[in-house]
Design an enzyme around this catalytic site. Structure first.
Site, PDB file in Angstrom:
ATOM      1  N   HIS A 166       0.805  -1.233   0.000  1.00 29.06           N
ATOM      2  CA  HIS A 166       0.000   0.000   0.000  1.00 29.06           C
ATOM      3  C   HIS A 166       0.835   1.278   0.000  1.00 29.06           C
ATOM      4  CE1 HIS A 166       0.852  -0.087   4.322  1.00 29.06           C
ATOM      5  NE2 HIS A 166       0.566   1.210   4.317  1.00 29.06           N
TER       6      HIS A 166
HETATM    7  C1  UD1 Z   1      -2.229   5.350   5.992  1.00 24.68           C
HETATM    8  C2  UD1 Z   1      -0.994   5.832   6.737  1.00 24.68           C
HETATM    9  C3  UD1 Z   1       0.031   4.701   6.753  1.00 24.68           C
HETATM   10  C4  UD1 Z   1      -0.559   3.422   7.299  1.00 24.68           C
HETATM   11  C5  UD1 Z   1      -1.784   3.070   6.469  1.00 24.68           C
HETATM   12  C6  UD1 Z   1      -2.450   1.801   6.928  1.00 24.68           C
HETATM   13  C7  UD1 Z   1      -0.531   8.252   6.516  1.00 24.68           C
HETATM   14  C8  UD1 Z   1       0.365   9.261   5.904  1.00 24.68           C
HETATM   15  N1  UD1 Z   1      -0.375   6.971   6.084  1.00 24.68           N
HETATM   16  O1  UD1 Z   1      -1.846   5.136   4.631  1.00 24.68           O
HETATM   17  O2  UD1 Z   1       1.110   5.092   7.573  1.00 24.68           O
HETATM   18  O3  UD1 Z   1       0.399   2.380   7.180  1.00 24.68           O
HETATM   19  O4  UD1 Z   1      -2.703   4.166   6.583  1.00 24.68           O
HETATM   20  O5  UD1 Z   1      -3.397   1.358   5.987  1.00 24.68           O
HETATM   21  O6  UD1 Z   1      -1.321   8.576   7.366  1.00 24.68           O
HETATM   22  N2  UD1 Z   1      -9.004   4.660   1.042  1.00 24.68           N
HETATM   23  C9  UD1 Z   1     -10.254   4.093   0.895  1.00 24.68           C
HETATM   24  N3  UD1 Z   1     -10.944   3.725   2.037  1.00 24.68           N
HETATM   25  C10 UD1 Z   1     -10.448   3.902   3.282  1.00 24.68           C
HETATM   26  C11 UD1 Z   1      -9.188   4.507   3.406  1.00 24.68           C
HETATM   27  C12 UD1 Z   1      -8.477   4.860   2.292  1.00 24.68           C
HETATM   28  O7  UD1 Z   1     -10.742   3.895  -0.194  1.00 24.68           O
HETATM   29  O8  UD1 Z   1     -11.138   3.549   4.250  1.00 24.68           O
HETATM   30  C13 UD1 Z   1      -8.230   5.021  -0.169  1.00 24.68           C
HETATM   31  C14 UD1 Z   1      -8.432   6.440  -0.614  1.00 24.68           C
HETATM   32  O9  UD1 Z   1      -8.410   6.468  -2.008  1.00 24.68           O
HETATM   33  C15 UD1 Z   1      -7.205   7.158  -0.071  1.00 24.68           C
HETATM   34  C16 UD1 Z   1      -6.146   6.051  -0.154  1.00 24.68           C
HETATM   35  O10 UD1 Z   1      -6.852   4.843   0.099  1.00 24.68           O
HETATM   36  O11 UD1 Z   1      -6.874   8.278  -0.785  1.00 24.68           O
HETATM   37  C17 UD1 Z   1      -5.036   6.216   0.844  1.00 24.68           C
HETATM   38  O12 UD1 Z   1      -5.548   6.350   2.165  1.00 24.68           O
HETATM   39  P1  UD1 Z   1      -4.765   7.221   3.267  1.00 24.68           P
HETATM   40  O13 UD1 Z   1      -5.415   7.081   4.579  1.00 24.68           O
HETATM   41  O14 UD1 Z   1      -4.545   8.583   2.772  1.00 24.68           O
HETATM   42  O15 UD1 Z   1      -3.336   6.541   3.328  1.00 24.68           O
HETATM   43  P2  UD1 Z   1      -2.930   5.019   3.485  1.00 24.68           P
HETATM   44  O16 UD1 Z   1      -2.217   4.624   2.244  1.00 24.68           O
HETATM   45  O17 UD1 Z   1      -4.048   4.136   3.933  1.00 24.68           O
END
Ligand code: UD1
Length: 349
Positions: free
Chosen positions: A201
């Site tokens: 991820h």
């Molecule tokens: C975040 C944390 C990372 C952690 C990870 C666990 C930061 C900078 N990063 O990264 O340290 O290891 O969480 O998973 O805070 N999305 C969905 N549904 C959700 C959540 C996210 O569809 O419930 C998608 C969205 O398109 C979003 C992308 O995933 O833009 C990334 O989500 P985000 O929370 O920004 O970062 P993670 O990659 O999950």
């Protein structure tokens, strides 16, 4: 004593579970969920399966670019912290939710404690590295999970505010492992020991199409099936780049609830990941791990031979995953499963 925890992303719900248990009946515990993760499989199942009380507040911030997401959390947290006026604000790990809560707390002169303090990748490309360094330097109490993390804090002049408590993920992992011990695998048709588990991820892996294609190529060529637990970011990035995930040995699967993840890993032949938590979970379950990154915060897993890093030469990935099992070890760098109790002691002191 009133302690206010701020969580927002999947690994933080896992860490909240043992903390909520240890706090229960001893302190007033308020939980704020920023809403950084919001999908059922990224959030709700963890509260349900790990017996965590529902958050007192959900800010429902959702996804966004770093500045917009972190800024929205900061603005929304401020009135809540003022309303609850806790004795401690407790933040977890290295996410944007952590940084937002840290800044909100110090601006209001509320004592700030950082759980999982002192981890360093020394890779300034990672958003998590900015978040953890800034949070450590803002916090009043640094709760370090390992000796190595404590050394980093001492080197940065933060030793007098730091205490070694152990790793709360060990607490929750041991408890869940013992409750699922008799289970086999959560996957139809896959036998224990007959498959690998993979997760990806990190933006460095998902958001560079050539790199993602090379990783997927290697996984698809593994001898055993590899169950790829696909984070929403991975699916979106692969779609956008026209990379098919479901090919060769790869079996694409939704993310798993925590007890299913533990069952899946403990019955697997090995793990391939770029997650921090999963490297450690694999080690604690004595399952070989291959990490698709140039460095790790959990250096003990590598030093003890249970984790191998593969980064620039991705053509090595397949052979690294299929390497012989390492020598067994009784080392316990991540504590004894009672870290959350030590966190409560440190906050009470
Ligand atoms: C975040 C944390 C990372 C952690 C990870 C666990 C930061 C900078 N990063 O990264 O340290 O290891 O969480 O998973 O805070 N999305 C969905 N549904 C959700 C959540 C996210 O569809 O419930 C998608 C969205 O398109 C979003 C992308 O995933 O833009 C990334 O989500 P985000 O929370 O920004 O970062 P993670 O990659 O999950």
């Amino acid at each position: 004593m009133r302690i206010l925890s701020v969580v927002g992303a999947r690994p933080q719900f896992v860490k909240l579970a043992p903390i909520a248990r240890a706090f229960d009946g001893h302190v007033e515990h308020i939980v704020i969920h920023t809403g950084q993760h919001y999908d059922e499989l990224m959030s709700d199942v963890f509260f349900r399966d790990l017996g965590i009380p529902a958050p007192d507040v959900n800010l429902a911030i959702g996804s966004g670019r770093h500045g917009a997401q972190t800024g929205a959390m900061l603005a929304a947290l401020e009135p809540e912290l003022e309303r609850y006026a806790p004795d401690w604000v407790l933040v977890y790990g290295d996410t944007n939710s952590t940084l937002a809560a840290a800044v909100a707390a110090v601006k209001l002169h509320l004592p700030l404690a950082h759980l999982e303090a002192g981890l360093r990748s020394f890779n300034r490309r990672m958003p998590e590295e900015h978040n953890r360094v800034l949070t450590d330097h803002a916090a009043d109490l640094l709760l370090a999970p390992t000796e190595v993390a404590l050394e980093h804090l001492e080197e940065e002049g933060l030793g007098s505010r730091s205490v070694l408590v152990g790793d709360v993920m060990t607490d929750v992992l041991f408890r869940v492992r013992d409750s699922v011990r008799t289970a086999s695998t959560p996957f139809d048709g896959l036998e224990p020991g007959g498959y690998h588990v993979a997760t990806l991820h990190r933006p460095d892996n998902t958001d560079r199409p050539e790199r993602l294609a090379a990783i997927v190529d290697q996984l698809s060529g593994l001898t055993r099936p590899v169950v790829l637990l696909a984070h929403p970011r991975l699916r979106a990035a692969a779609d956008a780049a026209g990379i098919a995930l479901d090919r060769g040995s790869i079996v694409v699967h939704d993310p798993l609830a925590y007890p299913d993840l533990v069952t899946a890993v403990m019955n697997s032949a090995g793990v391939v990941t770029d997650s921090g938590g999963l490297q450690k979970e694999a080690f604690l379950l004595r399952i070989p791990c291959t990490t698709v990154r140039s460095e790790t915060e959990w250096v003990e897993t590598v030093d003890l031979g249970w984790n191998v890093l593969v980064d620039s030469d991705l053509s090595q990935l397949r052979s690294a995953v299929e390497r012989p099992r390492p020598e067994d070890t009784s080392a316990a760098p991540y504590g004894d499963g009672h870290a959350a109790e030590r966190v409560l002691e440190a906050l009470s002191r």
